[in-house]
Design a protein around this motif. Structure first.
Motif, PDB file in Angstrom:
ATOM      1  N   LEU A   1       3.266   9.973 -10.016  1.00 11.79           N
ATOM      2  CA  LEU A   1       2.574  10.186 -11.285  1.00 11.79           C
ATOM      3  C   LEU A   1       1.879  11.546 -11.304  1.00 11.79           C
ATOM      4  O   LEU A   1       1.854  12.250 -12.328  1.00 11.79           O
ATOM      5  N   ILE A   2       1.280  11.907 -10.153  1.00 11.26           N
ATOM      6  CA  ILE A   2       0.627  13.222 -10.078  1.00 11.26           C
ATOM      7  C   ILE A   2       1.651  14.330 -10.280  1.00 11.26           C
ATOM      8  O   ILE A   2       1.424  15.298 -11.027  1.00 11.26           O
ATOM      9  N   ALA A   3       2.845  14.200  -9.618  1.00  9.39           N
ATOM     10  CA  ALA A   3       3.887  15.237  -9.752  1.00  9.39           C
ATOM     11  C   ALA A   3       4.381  15.344 -11.195  1.00  9.39           C
ATOM     12  O   ALA A   3       4.622  16.444 -11.710  1.00  9.39           O
TER      13      ALA A   3
ATOM     14  N   ARG B   1       0.824  -1.208   0.000  1.00  5.49           N
ATOM     15  CA  ARG B   1       0.000   0.000   0.000  1.00  5.49           C
ATOM     16  C   ARG B   1       0.859   1.260   0.000  1.00  5.49           C
ATOM     17  O   ARG B   1       0.595   2.207  -0.755  1.00  5.49           O
ATOM     18  N   TRP B   2       1.911   1.285   0.794  1.00  5.60           N
ATOM     19  CA  TRP B   2       2.742   2.507   0.889  1.00  5.60           C
ATOM     20  C   TRP B   2       3.584   2.736  -0.381  1.00  5.60           C
ATOM     21  O   TRP B   2       3.579   3.869  -0.921  1.00  5.60           O
ATOM     22  N   PRO B   3       4.313   1.751  -0.917  1.00  3.65           N
ATOM     23  CA  PRO B   3       5.013   1.990  -2.197  1.00  3.65           C
ATOM     24  C   PRO B   3       4.066   2.378  -3.319  1.00  3.65           C
ATOM     25  O   PRO B   3       4.396   3.213  -4.165  1.00  3.65           O
ATOM     26  N   LEU B   4       2.830   1.768  -3.332  1.00  2.00           N
ATOM     27  CA  LEU B   4       1.889   2.104  -4.382  1.00  2.00           C
ATOM     28  C   LEU B   4       1.400   3.543  -4.254  1.00  2.00           C
ATOM     29  O   LEU B   4       1.237   4.253  -5.256  1.00  2.00           O
ATOM     30  N   THR B   5       1.198   3.993  -3.009  1.00  2.32           N
ATOM     31  CA  THR B   5       0.744   5.379  -2.797  1.00  2.32           C
ATOM     32  C   THR B   5       1.820   6.373  -3.252  1.00  2.32           C
ATOM     33  O   THR B   5       1.514   7.388  -3.894  1.00  2.32           O
ATOM     34  N   LEU B   6       3.081   6.076  -2.924  1.00  2.00           N
ATOM     35  CA  LEU B   6       4.161   6.976  -3.344  1.00  2.00           C
ATOM     36  C   LEU B   6       4.309   6.998  -4.865  1.00  2.00           C
ATOM     37  O   LEU B   6       4.581   8.052  -5.463  1.00  2.00           O
ATOM     38  N   THR B   7       4.154   5.846  -5.498  1.00  2.00           N
ATOM     39  CA  THR B   7       4.239   5.802  -6.963  1.00  2.00           C
ATOM     40  C   THR B   7       3.113   6.611  -7.585  1.00  2.00           C
ATOM     41  O   THR B   7       3.292   7.324  -8.573  1.00  2.00           O
TER      42      THR B   7
ATOM     43  N   PRO C   1       9.467   9.449  -9.717  1.00  2.00           N
ATOM     44  CA  PRO C   1       8.815  10.098 -10.856  1.00  2.00           C
ATOM     45  C   PRO C   1       9.858  10.661 -11.821  1.00  2.00           C
ATOM     46  O   PRO C   1      10.974  11.005 -11.437  1.00  2.00           O
ATOM     47  N   ASP C   2       9.486  10.741 -13.058  1.00  2.00           N
ATOM     48  CA  ASP C   2      10.356  11.327 -14.098  1.00  2.00           C
ATOM     49  C   ASP C   2       9.947  12.786 -14.288  1.00  2.00           C
ATOM     50  O   ASP C   2       8.965  13.099 -14.971  1.00  2.00           O
ATOM     51  N   LEU C   3      10.708  13.692 -13.670  1.00  2.00           N
ATOM     52  CA  LEU C   3      10.366  15.113 -13.699  1.00  2.00           C
ATOM     53  C   LEU C   3      11.192  15.896 -14.726  1.00  2.00           C
ATOM     54  O   LEU C   3      11.221  17.125 -14.688  1.00  2.00           O
ATOM     55  N   ARG C   4      11.852  15.183 -15.620  1.00  2.00           N
ATOM     56  CA  ARG C   4      12.656  15.869 -16.640  1.00  2.00           C
ATOM     57  C   ARG C   4      11.748  16.551 -17.657  1.00  2.00           C
ATOM     58  O   ARG C   4      10.810  15.952 -18.172  1.00  2.00           O
ATOM     59  N   LEU C   5      12.103  17.844 -17.952  1.00  2.00           N
ATOM     60  CA  LEU C   5      11.302  18.640 -18.871  1.00  2.00           C
ATOM     61  C   LEU C   5      12.152  19.165 -20.026  1.00  2.00           C
ATOM     62  O   LEU C   5      11.767  20.126 -20.698  1.00  2.00           O
ATOM     63  N   SER C   6      13.331  18.545 -20.240  1.00  2.00           N
ATOM     64  CA  SER C   6      14.234  19.072 -21.263  1.00  2.00           C
ATOM     65  C   SER C   6      13.636  18.977 -22.652  1.00  2.00           C
ATOM     66  O   SER C   6      13.915  19.825 -23.515  1.00  2.00           O
ATOM     67  N   THR C   7      12.799  17.979 -22.894  1.00  2.00           N
ATOM     68  CA  THR C   7      12.205  17.873 -24.227  1.00  2.00           C
ATOM     69  C   THR C   7      11.124  18.930 -24.447  1.00  2.00           C
ATOM     70  O   THR C   7      10.811  19.278 -25.595  1.00  2.00           O
TER      71      THR C   7
ATOM     72  N   PHE D   1      -3.630  18.147 -18.166  1.00  2.00           N
ATOM     73  CA  PHE D   1      -3.508  17.340 -16.956  1.00  2.00           C
ATOM     74  C   PHE D   1      -4.598  16.268 -16.902  1.00  2.00           C
ATOM     75  O   PHE D   1      -5.771  16.555 -17.128  1.00  2.00           O
ATOM     76  N   HIS D   2      -4.211  15.046 -16.594  1.00  2.00           N
ATOM     77  CA  HIS D   2      -5.131  13.916 -16.399  1.00  2.00           C
ATOM     78  C   HIS D   2      -4.788  13.281 -15.054  1.00  2.00           C
ATOM     79  O   HIS D   2      -3.646  12.906 -14.803  1.00  2.00           O
ATOM     80  N   TRP D   3      -5.833  13.142 -14.212  1.00  2.00           N
ATOM     81  CA  TRP D   3      -5.624  12.552 -12.893  1.00  2.00           C
ATOM     82  C   TRP D   3      -5.276  11.075 -13.041  1.00  2.00           C
ATOM     83  O   TRP D   3      -5.984  10.324 -13.694  1.00  2.00           O
ATOM     84  N   PRO D   4      -4.173  10.637 -12.445  1.00  2.00           N
ATOM     85  CA  PRO D   4      -3.774   9.234 -12.608  1.00  2.00           C
ATOM     86  C   PRO D   4      -4.699   8.286 -11.835  1.00  2.00           C
ATOM     87  O   PRO D   4      -5.130   8.585 -10.720  1.00  2.00           O
ATOM     88  N   ARG D   5      -4.997   7.125 -12.431  1.00  3.24           N
ATOM     89  CA  ARG D   5      -5.824   6.110 -11.784  1.00  3.24           C
ATOM     90  C   ARG D   5      -4.942   5.123 -11.022  1.00  3.24           C
ATOM     91  O   ARG D   5      -3.745   5.048 -11.236  1.00  3.24           O
ATOM     92  N   ARG D   6      -5.616   4.329 -10.173  1.00  2.00           N
ATOM     93  CA  ARG D   6      -4.881   3.373  -9.363  1.00  2.00           C
ATOM     94  C   ARG D   6      -4.242   2.313 -10.238  1.00  2.00           C
ATOM     95  O   ARG D   6      -3.131   1.860  -9.976  1.00  2.00           O
ATOM     96  N   ALA D   7      -4.951   1.893 -11.323  1.00  2.00           N
ATOM     97  CA  ALA D   7      -4.394   0.868 -12.201  1.00  2.00           C
ATOM     98  C   ALA D   7      -3.097   1.355 -12.848  1.00  2.00           C
ATOM     99  O   ALA D   7      -2.158   0.575 -13.075  1.00  2.00           O
TER     100      ALA D   7
END
Length: 869
Positions: A26-28, A16-22, A144-150, A84-90
């Motif tokens: 995705l939101i970030a 539950r905790w690793p999934l919540t952080l992941t 999360p992948d926060l790179r915005l160079s592209t 922006f699209h809210w990420p789902r649990r799946a």
């Protein structure tokens, strides 16, 4: 109906905790990708407001920029919401599962499709699910992948972030509140009128700006300070009144929102209205700089270089200065060549040296210049110094009367040439008189007046050219300056002879070595330059000793006592020790100390004066051999000069008849030989009786023609042969090289003798030049041999060191103990082995300090050794 428990369900409960952080990652990711233009714009606007950039905009420009920023913010926000699209649990489960090898979460959600009922197949399926469950239990949150160079290819977000950081450090959050003052009916009007003000002193003063809101009462600032006032709020509520600027004419309204003016006098500065304030302003005058010539007299080096100290000061700093020398006509003794009116000549103006670093408010410096070639050399002049500050104000020193410092010439012929050069530069009207004086000097000169035939011939060439120009009306300023330069060169030759060349070679060697040390040259290059300096120093010392011998002989002939003052005495070995010390410092890498020691050595060598002892008592055989070779070299130079003059007369017969009968046919340097037109006369005074060898006595026979030159050349060759046989023994490369050089000189003399007997003067002169060069090489090698023998004797066993009559060292080189001490603190080891051993020890220390496995205590000790040595 109760939910069926599956392996995936139990695993997901633990994850539950690793999934919540992941999922949060995705939101970030999606927020940053969708809204990065918006937060970049917000950061840039915040940085601009905190730095107060909006204060530099007008109301219209501010509102235009504000509307543009607001529109851009709305557009970026709308685009961000659209992307922006809210990420789902799946999606979070898929991201977490894809980060693990074998996708264990997907495997746990699968069911067995085939092999149901088969015990083996079901057991394999259960083992597979158990393995996947263990792997899933070790799952960790995916970053999360926060790179915005592209998306942000120009890095605008980093620019905005940098601006925000600068604003946080150098700006103020409170300045954002001043935005409301720019709105109609905003905070400025609601809170009443306000003002701000600054006083900025001139930049050259280095004083800080004053914030008027923090100042009360009296203010003292330099004249020229800039006052800037800004009034906020309702127009007319505040006004400015001042009496410090002295402004007249169109001043503008006292209630203008922004006002600027300079402070030029004492007065009052006042802001009238709510919250106003009054200041009494004192305008500090910028005082002119001051300069004075130091009361102590300046020094003049042997070559005429002047060193004149001075002191300068200013309240904010001196920026430049100049020294001016004017001819003091009233103090000039108007006689001889100075009796005519001088040609107009501009004053001498020299830039004063300024400190490169440090404060220029008060300093002492030294003006260094060589004015020996100037026409006013040694004439009465007035010196005045002038300095300026940054405000353009000038300060002058008191006028000092003095004689223009320049080089002094002690040789009678050189002094006479310099005096006539001065008269020629004083006025071209002296051209005829100068020619007459030079002709009188060169007519039947006394023996020894000219050091060589070459110097005499140069004087005659100058005389003829001067007479030709004066007689034919071509004596213009350019020709006058050319002749003056030639007369200067002639005076230097007459004054110094060969010692000038030796001094220049030594200076050049010292400069090259100093430059190599500054540039970090290699050890081989420094060793080569050090050897060159040793050789040049030996040549210079030999010339100085010959000069001392000539001076002492002249004093004895005049009935005076030779020079024997009580100044500090140094031997050739002492000089060698100083050069060894310089080389030791360079080998140890202590270049700063080596540079300082080299400068001290150079100053000592240029200012030293060599004296000759009484007679030749106490001279070693090597020193006697050196003196004999020097005398042979002078005689060979004289023969070469005689052959050259005879060669000239072959192509231009009787060209010098009647001009210098008393000097024709001289042998050169020491004035030996006979007159060409009057054989049998003119024996020089180059040697005292009893000091000539057998070969020299033979050299006086048969004078008067080319046959006599051949006989004298033969006698000189026999003399050299005898000297070569009487050279002191001793091995070493230097000794063998000296004998080989003298052997070459002897063969060259033999060739010159054969050429003279065959009336081939050109070939004879070439062979004589080879002989002189070989003699010089032999003398250099002999000097090196003597120096080596001196060092070996100094360190030998069983010999006491020291000068006669002085404190002797013991056989180990130690001085007797003083007080309660026994022995000496000096190093007992000397020589090249010490330097080699020191280098080996230093290399070993460096090697051990680079071995990291050694104990920390040992490494620190080795580091301290390297820092010290």
């Amino acid at each position: 109906m109760a939910r069926q428990e599956t392996p995936l369900t139990s695993v997901m409960t633990r994850l539950r905790w690793p999934l919540t952080l992941t999922w949060a990652g995705l939101i970030a990711e999606r927020v940053s990708r969708a809204f990065w233009p918006l937060w970049t714009l917000i950061a840039a606007v915040a940085a601009a407001l905190m730095l107060g950039l909006h204060d530099f905009l007008s109301i219209e420009a501010f509102w235009f920029v504000g509307v543009a920023v607001a529109v851009a913010g709305l557009v970026f926000a709308a685009l961000g919401l659209r992307r922006f699209h809210w990420p789902r649990r799946a999606e979070a489960v898929a991201r977490l599962d894809s980060a693990m090898p074998g996708h264990p979460l997907a495997a746990l959600a699968d069911s067995q499709a085939i092999g149901g009922g088969d015990a083996g197949s079901e057991a394999l399926w259960r083992a597979h699910r158990a393995r996947m469950a263990e792997r899933a239990a070790q799952a960790k949150a995916v970053e999360p992948d926060l790179r915005l160079s592209t998306r942000d290819v120009f890095g605008l977000r980093y620019v905005a972030l940098l601006g925000l950081m600068v604003a946080l450090v150098f700006g103020s959050v409170w300045r954002v509140g001043s935005v409301g003052d720019m709105a109609p009916g905003g905070a400025a009007l609601a809170g009443g009128p306000a003002w701000e003000g600054w006083i900025e002193p001139p930049g050259y003063t280095g004083l800080p700006s004053l914030y008027l809101n923090d100042q009360t009462g009296e203010i003292a600032v330099p004249v020229g300070s800039r006052v800037t006032l800004r009034l906020y709020g309702e127009v007319g509520a505040l006004s400015v009144a001042e009496t410090v600027s002295g402004r007249t004419g169109d001043l503008g309204a006292a209630s203008d929102a922004e006002q600027s003016f300079d402070i030029v006098s004492n007065g009052e500065l006042r802001i009238d209205g709510p919250g106003g304030q009054t200041w009494e302003v004192s305008a500090l005058r910028d005082l002119p700089p001051q300069v004075e010539v130091a009361p102590e007299m300046g020094d003049v080096s042997f070559d005429g270089q002047m060193s004149q100290p001075f002191r300068a000061r200013d309240d904010y700093g001196v920026v430049g200065g100049m020294a001016r020398f004017d001819l003091d006509m009233e103090a000039v003794e108007r006689r001889y060549g100075l009796a005519v009116e001088p040609e107009p000549r501009a004053p001498i103006e020299l830039d004063l040296p300024m400190p490169i670093t440090g404060d220029r408010a008060e300093f002492s410096e030294t003006l260094i210049e060589n004015l020996s070639k100037h026409p006013w050399a040694h004439l009465p002049v007035t010196l005045q110094l002038k300095v300026e500050d940054a405000a353009g104000q000038a300060g002058r020193s008191a006028v000092r009367e003095m004689h223009l410092p320049a080089r002094r010439f002690f040789d009678p012929a050189a002094a006479a040439v310099i005096e006539q050069r001065r008269d020629l530069l004083w006025s071209r009207e002296n051209g005829k008189r100068v020619a007459q004086v030079l002709r009188a000097i060169s007519h039947r000169p006394e023996d020894g007046l000219f050091r060589s035939e070459t110097a005499y011939l140069r004087l005659r060439v100058i005389l003829r050219r001067l007479e030709t120009l004066v007689d034919h009306g071509g004596f213009d300023a350019e020709a006058r300056d050319t002749i003056a330069e030639a007369m200067w060169d002639l005076a230097i030759i007459l004054e110094e002879g060969d010692i000038g060349d030796a001094l220049e070679r030594m200076r050049a060697a010292q400069e090259r070595l100093s430059e190599a040390m500054r540039n970090g040259a290699s050890e081989d290059e420094i060793q080569r330059l050090m050897d060159e300096l040793r050789q040049a120093t030996n040549d210079y010392m030999r010339q100085k000793m010959q000069q001392a011998q000539r001076e002492n002989r002249e004093r004895q002939q005049d009935g005076e006592q030779p020079n024997s003052d009580n100044s500090l005495q140094m031997t050739q070995q002492d000089l060698q020790d100083m050069m060894d010390r310089i080389q030791e410092l360079m080998e140890q890498g202590r270049m700063a100390e080596a540079q300082e020691a080299l400068e001290q050595f150079q100053q000592m060598m240029e200012n030293m004066r060599v004296t000759e002892g009484q007679g030749q008592q106490g001279q070693s055989p090597g020193q006697q051999a050196m003196e004999g070779l020097a005398e042979t070299l002078r005689d060979q130079q004289g023969l070469s000069d005689q052959a050259f003059r005879d060669l000239q007369e072959q192509f231009n017969p009787n060209s010098q008849s009647g001009q210098s009968q008393g000097n024709e046919g001289r042998s050169g340097g020491q004035g030996q030989g006979q007159s060409h037109d009057q054989p049998g006369q003119g024996q020089g005074e180059g040697q005292q009786p009893g000091q000539r060898g057998q070969g020299q006595d033979q050299a006086q026979q048969g004078q008067g023609g080319q046959g006599s030159l051949a006989d004298r050349q033969e006698a000189l060759r026999r003399q050299l042969e005898q000297q070569r046989g009487n050279m002191p023994g001793g091995g070493g490369e230097a000794g063998e090289a000296a004998r080989e050089s003298l052997d070459r000189a002897e063969r060259a003399m033999e060739g010159a003798e054969e050429a003279l007997r065959g009336d081939d003067l050109g070939e004879a002169i070439d062979r004589q030049a080879e002989a002189m060069e070989a003699l010089r090489e032999g003398m250099r090698n002999l000097g090196e041999q003597l120096a080596q023998e001196g060092r070996q004797q100094q360190g030998g066993q069983g010999q006491a060191r020291g000068q006669p009559g002085q404190q002797q060292n013991d056989p180990l080189g130690r001085t007797p103990g003083q007080g309660q001490q026994v022995g000496t603190q000096d190093n007992l080891l000397q020589g090249e082995d010490v330097y080699r051993r020191a280098r080996e020890l230093l290399d070993e220390i460096r090697r051990r300090s680079g071995e990291g496995e050694r104990p920390e205590v040992e490494l620190e000790y080795l580091k301290r050794l390297l820092d010290r040595f």
